[in-house]
Design an enzyme around this catalytic site. Structure first.
Site, short mmCIF file in Angstrom:
data_model
loop_
_atom_site.label_atom_id
_atom_site.label_comp_id
_atom_site.label_asym_id
_atom_site.label_seq_id
_atom_site.Cartn_x
_atom_site.Cartn_y
_atom_site.Cartn_z
N CYS A 89 -5.06 3.22 3.53
CA CYS A 89 -5.09 3.94 5.27
C CYS A 89 -5.90 4.09 6.50
O CYS A 89 -6.73 4.24 7.28
CB CYS A 89 -4.07 5.11 4.85
N HIS A 100 -6.69 12.67 9.16
CA HIS A 100 -5.90 12.28 8.77
C HIS A 100 -4.60 12.57 9.16
O HIS A 100 -3.71 11.94 8.76
CB HIS A 100 -6.88 11.16 7.44
N HIS A 118 3.21 8.85 9.54
CA HIS A 118 1.67 7.92 9.21
C HIS A 118 1.27 6.22 9.74
O HIS A 118 2.74 5.64 9.20
CB HIS A 118 1.28 8.28 7.49
#
Lengths: 237, 383
Positions: free
Chosen positions: B142, B275, B310
């Site tokens: 990620c 994040h 996400h």
């Protein structure tokens, strides 16, 4: 702009080891044998058993490279970075995972296998095992030469962003599901690069980044990582 | 080393569940809207969640050709991208590329596997854009596109390139959905970053293209900076491959490296784009790291994942584009999905847009494999 090579290690169908050992080195398209923990580590290592084959391959070659450089053991964590080229990455694991997920519409999908369906996860395993806290990322190059990964590693050292980098390639080859064309060698090969010499450590030679992105090893142009390994071994042996 | 070259972000385009342009994304985000809906392009009733932030109207994957959903997503991105100079260096960033093509193959059906593996992606994009070199894909879970931005900035800063394009993308697939469900990482309801009742993440899909240039080249092309990239740092937790280090050690190191390179003190950072996945452990780790770096200081912190999900390998790139927008507007977006902030987050996150004081913003991402990455951006209106 330069970096010193202090270690190299590999796992291929022809064998596994480090540069200063007398193991034969050849990168072929033959199928790799299973990688046994005892061939890599003397002591039991519980993480090894749960890893997918791709992670074992990468971790083993990094272990041999660090051992070759005299950097395998350390009491403290170290700001050492990792960069690796791969073409097919963890695709074999992806297939295993998907085959676990297909029956019962995904309800039996394996969480342990899914954890290894990212190609950088073996780097996380290496970071844990050897206390490596630098950056770590995979480079997927259209060509399998590994030169882009090597270039980025040398670049990081030259820019002062890293002092030591482990750079190489890790690939299980093209899964049969995709057909036989475009096969790449199955195996892993890693180099330890350092920014400056350290007393009582031996080096294979110096990498330099020349014009137009070319990389020279001891003033000779290098075309891929396998050729670099052969050249290192010629010098050392 | 030659004198450091300023690194300018000169173009930023995005495709997300909240629209096909950065302006649409920004406007809808500022209005507190969410693109999270029930998944329609594959069955999800057997999984822990039925929610995701899919790009509306994207052609479903599979079908007769077994073609990945990645291709129509990229076409949407190309539609809004300005032309790139042929000598531009390309970094792509994706975690799983067109992995949805694997399902028909595993079922013994025919599939168009172009773009199925990440190493296909730079070639596809380079050819489509008419670039001289093929480029490479950066794959670091990620943090993939965050690292791609750092690599782009480093090449320009050291004078090795004067024009670098970062294209990042990931799509919502049954493969990834089933995996996060198996890991029990999906929120049963749309995710709630930094909320005390958060229970997991919501997947999203999207893409971004970020054009970086040296100041000199940008001036020659009459391009204005949206923002400048002034610092970056990466690190590995070296503790676990799927769980973050609880003490935030890796993220702290990444932020400190980025601050060091940017020659900024924590007190000079105006806001943090976190994040903020909405998982219990990620958000707690981030708050620990933010408190370690910034102490008791109250500064705006936000997550966009309650609005666009996400987006995995695309997250960092989309968030850099939004951060540049935030610097330009002097505001940071609300944290959509937040209802009751975690006590540690109370003076940081907000359900409303917050004023951004100062001219710098820190954006961070973390991922599987223990990776952390941080980028420091400075307002483009400053020299």
């Amino acid at each position: 702009m330069s970096a010193l090579i202090s270690g190299l290690g590999w796992v291929t169908a022809a064998g596994m080891g480090g540069g200063k050992s007398l193991c034969p080195f050849a990168m072929t398209t033959d199928r790799l044998p299973p990688i046994d923990r005892k061939a890599v580590f003397d002591q039991p290592y519980k993480n090894f058993g749960r890893m997918d084959e791709y992670s074992r391959l990468g971790l083993a070659a990094i272990a041999f490279a660090l051992r070759d450089a005299g950097l395998e053991q350390s009491a403290a964590q170290r700001d050492i970075g990792l960069v690796a080229q791969t073409e097919y990455g963890c695709l074999w694991t992806d297939i295993d995972y998907y085959n676990s997920a297909l029956p019962d519409r995904g309800t039996m999908a394996s969480p342990n296998l899914f954890a290894y369906t990212l190609p950088n996860c073996f780097m996380g395993e290496a970071a844990i095992r050897f206390g490596l806290t630098g950056d770590s990322y995979i480079v997927n190059e259209p060509s399998a030469s590994g030169m882009a990964a090597l270039g980025l590693a040398v670049e990081e050292i030259a820019a002062g962003e890293a002092q030591t980098m482990i750079c190489g390639r890790c690939d299980l080859g093209r899964p049969p599901l995709l057909g036989s064309s475009g096969q790449v060698a199955a195996g892993a090969l890693f180099f330890v690069l350092e920014n400056a010499p350290v007393a009582q450590r031996s080096y294979y030679g110096t990498l330099e980044r020349a014009a137009h992105g070319q990389i020279l090893f001891e003033d000779e142009r290098i075309s891929d990582l396998t050729a670099l390994a052969r050249r290192c071994l010629q010098i050392k042996r | 080393m030659s004198r450091s070259q300023p690194v300018w972000l000169t173009e930023a385009v995005t495709v997300t569940a909240l629209g096909d342009s950065l302006q649409q994304l920004w406007d809808r985000l500022m209005a507190g809207r969410s693109g999270i809906r029930e998944v329609e392009h594959f069955p999800v009733d057997q999984y822990a969640s039925r929610w995701a932030a899919a790009v509306p109207g994207l052609t479903p994957s599979g079908g007769r050709t077994g073609r990945s959903r990645l291709h129509p997503l990229l076409e949407r991105l190309f539609d809004s991208m300005p032309a790139a100079d042929a000598d531009t260096v390309l970094f792509t960033a994706t975690t799983k590329a067109g992995i949805d093509s694997l399902e028909p193959l595993c079922r013994g059906q025919a599939a168009d596997t172009t773009g199925m593996v990440p190493s296909d992606v730079p070639r596809l994009i380079s050819r489509r854009l008419g670039l001289t070199a093929e480029g490479v894909n950066i794959n670091a879970a990620c943090a993939s596109s965050t690292i791609a931005v750092a690599k782009a900035a480093s090449l320009i800063r050291t004078g090795r390139a004067s024009s670098v394009l970062v294209c990042c993308m990931d799509v919502i697939t049954d493969f990834v959905f089933s995996g996060f469900s198996a890991l029990q990482a999906l929120s049963r309801q749309p995710c709630r970053p930094f909320d005390r009742d958060r229970s997991g993440l919501t997947l999203g899909e999207g893409a971004a293209a970020l054009q970086f240039m040296s100041a000199e080249r940008a001036a020659g092309r009459n391009r204005k900076p949206l923002a400048a990239v002034v610092g970056w740092g990466m690190s590995n937790d070296a503790t676990h491959i799927t769980a973050p280090a609880r003490d935030g050690c890796g993220l702290i190191r990444a932020i400190e490296k980025a601050l060091h390179l940017s020659q900024l003190d924590p007190g000079q950072i105006g806001a943090v784009s976190a994040h903020g996945t909405g998982t219990v452990y990620n958000d707690a780790m981030e708050l620990t790291a933010i408190r370690h770096v910034f102490g008791d200081r109250s500064l705006p912190v936000y997550s966009v994942k309650g609005a666009i999900g996400h987006t995995l390998g695309a997250a960092g790139g989309i968030e850099v584009a939004l951060a540049a927008k935030a610097l330009a507007e002097g505001m940071v977006p609300p944290t959509v999905g937040l209802l009751h902030p975690e006590p540690e987050a109370e003076s940081l996150v907000s359900t409303r847009a917050q004023n951004l004081s100062g001219s710098t913003l820190l954006t961070t991402n973390s991922g599987f494999g223990g990776i952390n990455a941080a980028i420091v951006l400075k307002s483009g209106s400053l020299p």
